[in-house]
Design a protein around this motif. Structure first.
Motif, PDB file in Angstrom:
ATOM      1  N   VAL A  99      18.225 -31.096   5.521  1.00  0.00           N
ATOM      2  CA  VAL A  99      17.093 -30.454   6.183  1.00  0.00           C
ATOM      3  C   VAL A  99      15.990 -30.208   5.148  1.00  0.00           C
ATOM      4  O   VAL A  99      16.126 -30.536   3.979  1.00  0.00           O
ATOM      5  N   CYS A 100      14.896 -29.619   5.607  1.00  0.00           N
ATOM      6  CA  CYS A 100      13.777 -29.293   4.734  1.00  0.00           C
ATOM      7  C   CYS A 100      13.899 -27.860   4.243  1.00  0.00           C
ATOM      8  O   CYS A 100      13.936 -26.925   5.042  1.00  0.00           O
ATOM      9  N   THR A 101      13.973 -27.700   2.936  1.00  0.00           N
ATOM     10  CA  THR A 101      13.918 -26.377   2.317  1.00  0.00           C
ATOM     11  C   THR A 101      12.552 -26.206   1.665  1.00  0.00           C
ATOM     12  O   THR A 101      12.100 -27.074   0.913  1.00  0.00           O
ATOM     13  N   ALA A 102      11.890 -25.114   1.959  1.00  0.00           N
ATOM     14  CA  ALA A 102      10.580 -24.818   1.370  1.00  0.00           C
ATOM     15  C   ALA A 102      10.729 -23.751   0.300  1.00  0.00           C
ATOM     16  O   ALA A 102      11.420 -22.752   0.505  1.00  0.00           O
TER      17      ALA A 102
ATOM     18  N   CYS B 109       3.601 -34.870   7.094  1.00  0.00           N
ATOM     19  CA  CYS B 109       4.740 -34.028   7.470  1.00  0.00           C
ATOM     20  C   CYS B 109       5.547 -34.660   8.598  1.00  0.00           C
ATOM     21  O   CYS B 109       6.784 -34.586   8.610  1.00  0.00           O
ATOM     22  N   GLY B 110       4.855 -35.282   9.541  1.00  0.00           N
ATOM     23  CA  GLY B 110       5.550 -35.963  10.627  1.00  0.00           C
ATOM     24  C   GLY B 110       6.389 -37.132  10.123  1.00  0.00           C
ATOM     25  O   GLY B 110       7.529 -37.338  10.568  1.00  0.00           O
ATOM     26  N   LEU B 111       5.836 -37.893   9.174  1.00  0.00           N
ATOM     27  CA  LEU B 111       6.583 -39.008   8.584  1.00  0.00           C
ATOM     28  C   LEU B 111       7.812 -38.498   7.836  1.00  0.00           C
ATOM     29  O   LEU B 111       8.891 -39.085   7.921  1.00  0.00           O
TER      30      LEU B 111
ATOM     31  N   HIS C  64       7.923 -26.635   9.633  1.00  0.00           N
ATOM     32  CA  HIS C  64       8.765 -27.765   9.220  1.00  0.00           C
ATOM     33  C   HIS C  64      10.039 -27.391   8.471  1.00  0.00           C
ATOM     34  O   HIS C  64      10.955 -28.208   8.392  1.00  0.00           O
ATOM     35  N   ALA C  65      10.121 -26.210   7.882  1.00  0.00           N
ATOM     36  CA  ALA C  65      11.286 -25.874   7.062  1.00  0.00           C
ATOM     37  C   ALA C  65      12.397 -25.241   7.882  1.00  0.00           C
ATOM     38  O   ALA C  65      12.153 -24.454   8.791  1.00  0.00           O
TER      39      ALA C  65
END
Length: 267
Positions: free
Chosen positions: A42-45, A188-190, A215-216
């Motif tokens: 996943v995305c970690t910010a 961000c979508g890509l 997103h995160a």
């Protein structure tokens, strides 16, 4: 707010576990006793004010600067090891001579080829680079000089270069810096699309809290040490943001489709 990293995620679902990471440069303590985890897939910010040590932490993870402590990497076999993953890295800025006669395609080819460009580009490498340019919606920029690209176009070229490494973990340092809103949305979508297709873990350093909220799936608030970490709904609170930025900021309303890391989804 700080979760116990030893109990929160097992190795199978954890990409990185940071254990007591500290960085001192030129006698100045930049990072102090960082204990945190990065969920897999996943995305970690990583967010925090200027000077909080966000980029320094990224460089420490990549092995570019010395640090104390250990970075453990979780494996699908359920164990942690010190063997680093395949990295992909998208820097905040690319320092280069904008008058250099180098095309986007040549730039990508040089990043994965051991052969000097003046000897020509191997056909298989050229094909890989062309396909990646198409994937990041930059196929029409193959023959465009690198110095003639806009900020958003260059950001996607750098993303293409990172993905050509077939990374297990991709680190992006302020991906929206110098990019307009439409370019940021596309990038961000890509990233969301590629992460789900290629199953890599994304670490995004950002000061844009709206982008982070959208997103995160996991957030680490950094201010030389970890102030808080966890799901955005738990971390992006007025109390935590005030402690980090000195702002009177309301809690973010997250999108209903908000992605959860495996550990959060089990709560």
């Amino acid at each position: 707010m700080l979760h116990n990293i030893h109990n929160c995620c097992c190795a199978e679902h954890t990409a990185l576990r940071l254990e007591d990471i500290s960085v001192t440069l030129n006698g100045v303590n930049i990072l102090s006793h960082i204990n945190a985890f990065i969920p897999r897939g996943v995305c970690t910010a990583i967010v925090g004010p200027n000077g909080a040590g966000k980029s320094t932490l990224a460089k420490a993870l990549l092995g570019d600067i010395p640090h104390t402590g250990k970075v453990w990497f979780g494996g699908s076999n359920g164990t942690f090891s010190l063997r680093p993953p395949r990295w992909g890295y998208v820097p905040q800025k690319l320092q280069f001579d904008r008058n250099m006669p180098l095309t986007s395609l040549e730039f990508l080819a040089a990043s994965i080829s051991c052969r000097p460009l003046f000897l020509g580009i191997d056909r298989s490498i050229k094909t890989r680079c062309q396909e990646m340019l198409q994937a990041v919606e930059c196929g029409h920029l193959a023959d465009r000089q690198l110095g003639k690209l806009s900020g958003g176009e260059l950001q996607r070229i750098l993303l293409a270069m990172a993905l050509l490494q077939e990374p297990e973990v991709v680190i992006l340092d302020e991906p929206a810096s110098g990019v307009d809103f439409s370019g940021e949305k596309l990038c961000c979508g890509l990233l969301d699309k590629f992460r789900k297709e290629r199953h890599f873990t994304q670490i995004m350093i950002s000061h844009d809290l709206a982008t982070v909220a959208a997103h995160a799936a996991h957030v680490i608030i950094l201010k030389n040490h970890v102030l808080a970490q966890g799901h955005p709904s738990e971390v992006l609170t007025e109390e935590n943001l005030r402690a980090a930025f000195g702002l009177h900021t309301a809690k973010f309303d997250l999108p209903e489709h908000k992605e959860l890391c495996i550990c959060c989804s089990k709560k």
